[in-house]
Design a protein around this motif. Structure first.
Motif, PDB file in Angstrom:
ATOM      1  N   THR A  35      23.782  49.026  40.533  1.00 14.59           N
ATOM      2  CA  THR A  35      25.180  49.377  40.273  1.00 14.59           C
ATOM      3  C   THR A  35      25.484  49.351  38.775  1.00 14.59           C
ATOM      4  O   THR A  35      26.244  50.187  38.286  1.00 14.59           O
ATOM      5  N   VAL A  39      26.795  52.566  36.423  1.00 15.95           N
ATOM      6  CA  VAL A  39      27.937  52.537  35.515  1.00 15.95           C
ATOM      7  C   VAL A  39      27.532  52.973  34.115  1.00 15.95           C
ATOM      8  O   VAL A  39      28.165  53.844  33.511  1.00 15.95           O
ATOM      9  N   GLY A  61      31.820  54.744  42.725  1.00 18.69           N
ATOM     10  CA  GLY A  61      32.170  53.434  43.261  1.00 18.69           C
ATOM     11  C   GLY A  61      32.695  53.508  44.684  1.00 18.69           C
ATOM     12  O   GLY A  61      32.413  52.635  45.508  1.00 18.69           O
ATOM     13  N   LYS A  83      29.964  41.560  45.327  1.00 14.36           N
ATOM     14  CA  LYS A  83      31.414  41.435  45.196  1.00 14.36           C
ATOM     15  C   LYS A  83      31.765  40.354  44.180  1.00 14.36           C
ATOM     16  O   LYS A  83      32.629  40.556  43.320  1.00 14.36           O
ATOM     17  N   TRP A  86      31.003  41.659  40.562  1.00 15.57           N
ATOM     18  CA  TRP A  86      31.951  42.628  40.023  1.00 15.57           C
ATOM     19  C   TRP A  86      33.337  42.028  39.833  1.00 15.57           C
ATOM     20  O   TRP A  86      34.074  42.436  38.937  1.00 15.57           O
ATOM     21  N   GLU A  87      33.704  41.040  40.645  1.00 14.73           N
ATOM     22  CA  GLU A  87      34.965  40.337  40.393  1.00 14.73           C
ATOM     23  C   GLU A  87      34.884  39.552  39.091  1.00 14.73           C
ATOM     24  O   GLU A  87      35.850  39.502  38.325  1.00 14.73           O
ATOM     25  N   MET A  89      32.947  40.310  36.518  1.00 13.50           N
ATOM     26  CA  MET A  89      32.988  41.301  35.438  1.00 13.50           C
ATOM     27  C   MET A  89      34.419  41.772  35.191  1.00 13.50           C
ATOM     28  O   MET A  89      34.826  41.954  34.039  1.00 13.50           O
ATOM     29  N   ASP A  90      35.189  41.948  36.247  1.00 15.36           N
ATOM     30  CA  ASP A  90      36.588  42.348  36.118  1.00 15.36           C
ATOM     31  C   ASP A  90      37.371  41.300  35.334  1.00 15.36           C
ATOM     32  O   ASP A  90      38.134  41.645  34.423  1.00 15.36           O
ATOM     33  N   GLU A  91      37.187  40.042  35.663  1.00 22.11           N
ATOM     34  CA  GLU A  91      37.907  38.973  34.970  1.00 22.11           C
ATOM     35  C   GLU A  91      37.493  38.885  33.494  1.00 22.11           C
ATOM     36  O   GLU A  91      38.341  38.731  32.613  1.00 22.11           O
ATOM     37  N   LEU A  93      36.195  41.283  31.563  1.00 22.11           N
ATOM     38  CA  LEU A  93      36.651  42.451  30.807  1.00 22.11           C
ATOM     39  C   LEU A  93      38.163  42.441  30.615  1.00 22.11           C
ATOM     40  O   LEU A  93      38.655  42.891  29.574  1.00 22.11           O
ATOM     41  N   ASN A  94      38.913  41.931  31.599  1.00 18.86           N
ATOM     42  CA  ASN A  94      40.357  41.784  31.407  1.00 18.86           C
ATOM     43  C   ASN A  94      40.660  40.779  30.304  1.00 18.86           C
ATOM     44  O   ASN A  94      41.573  40.986  29.499  1.00 18.86           O
TER      45      ASN A  94
END
Length: 151
Positions: A35, A39, A61, A83, A86-87, A89-91, A93-94
């Motif tokens: 994945t 990206v 995605g 999951k 990627w959660e 990574m989301d946190e 990057l935010n």
């Protein structure tokens, strides 16, 4: 048209190729790397083809997420690691995004002269957000009440 349709087609193709690779891998670490490669390589390829990178990634995605969920339910493959990754990574990057926004604020020469326009902008955004939710709910009423955040 080329940018949108091309991005969706490339994203769908990338998603199905990645799903097939993940289906044959049977290892969560390799699936996460697949994945990540989708990206990185997919976004770079979309930039070289002059198509929308974000649309390419969204369509890829969606394919990976939907077919991956079906595959994991059928073959008992544990997708929770992906999951969680990627959660995380989301946190991260935010957090980086808001850190960069904070650094931008430091570059404003006279921040005190922007208090009133900033306050007005916040009020306009909040009001327009309220209106954009309220009007559709008045036009198309829900059949049942949705629970609130404290329900």
């Amino acid at each position: 048209m080329k940018e949108v349709v091309g991005a969706i087609l490339v994203g769908l193709a990338l998603g199905y190729v990645a799903f097939y690779a993940m289906k044959t891998a049977f290892d969560y670490k390799l699936s996460i790397l697949i994945t990540l490669s989708v990206v990185i390589c997919g976004y770079m390829a979309s930039q070289l083809m002059d198509i929308s990178g974000p649309l390419t990634m969204v369509s890829a995605g969606l394919v990976i997420g939907n077919t991956g969920r079906e595959f994991s339910q059928k073959n008992h493959l544990d997708m929770s690691y992906m999951k969680i990754f990627w959660e995380l990574m989301d946190e991260i990057l935010n957090a980086v995004l808001f850190l960069l926004i904070g650094f931008e604020v430091l570059l404003i020469p006279d921040i005190r002269s922007y208090w009133i326009p900033g306050f007005i902008a916040v009020v306009i955004v909040l009001l327009s957000r309220y209106i954009s939710i309220k009007i559709p709910t008045l036009i198309i009423p829900f059949k049942e009440n949705l629970p609130g955040p404290l329900s």
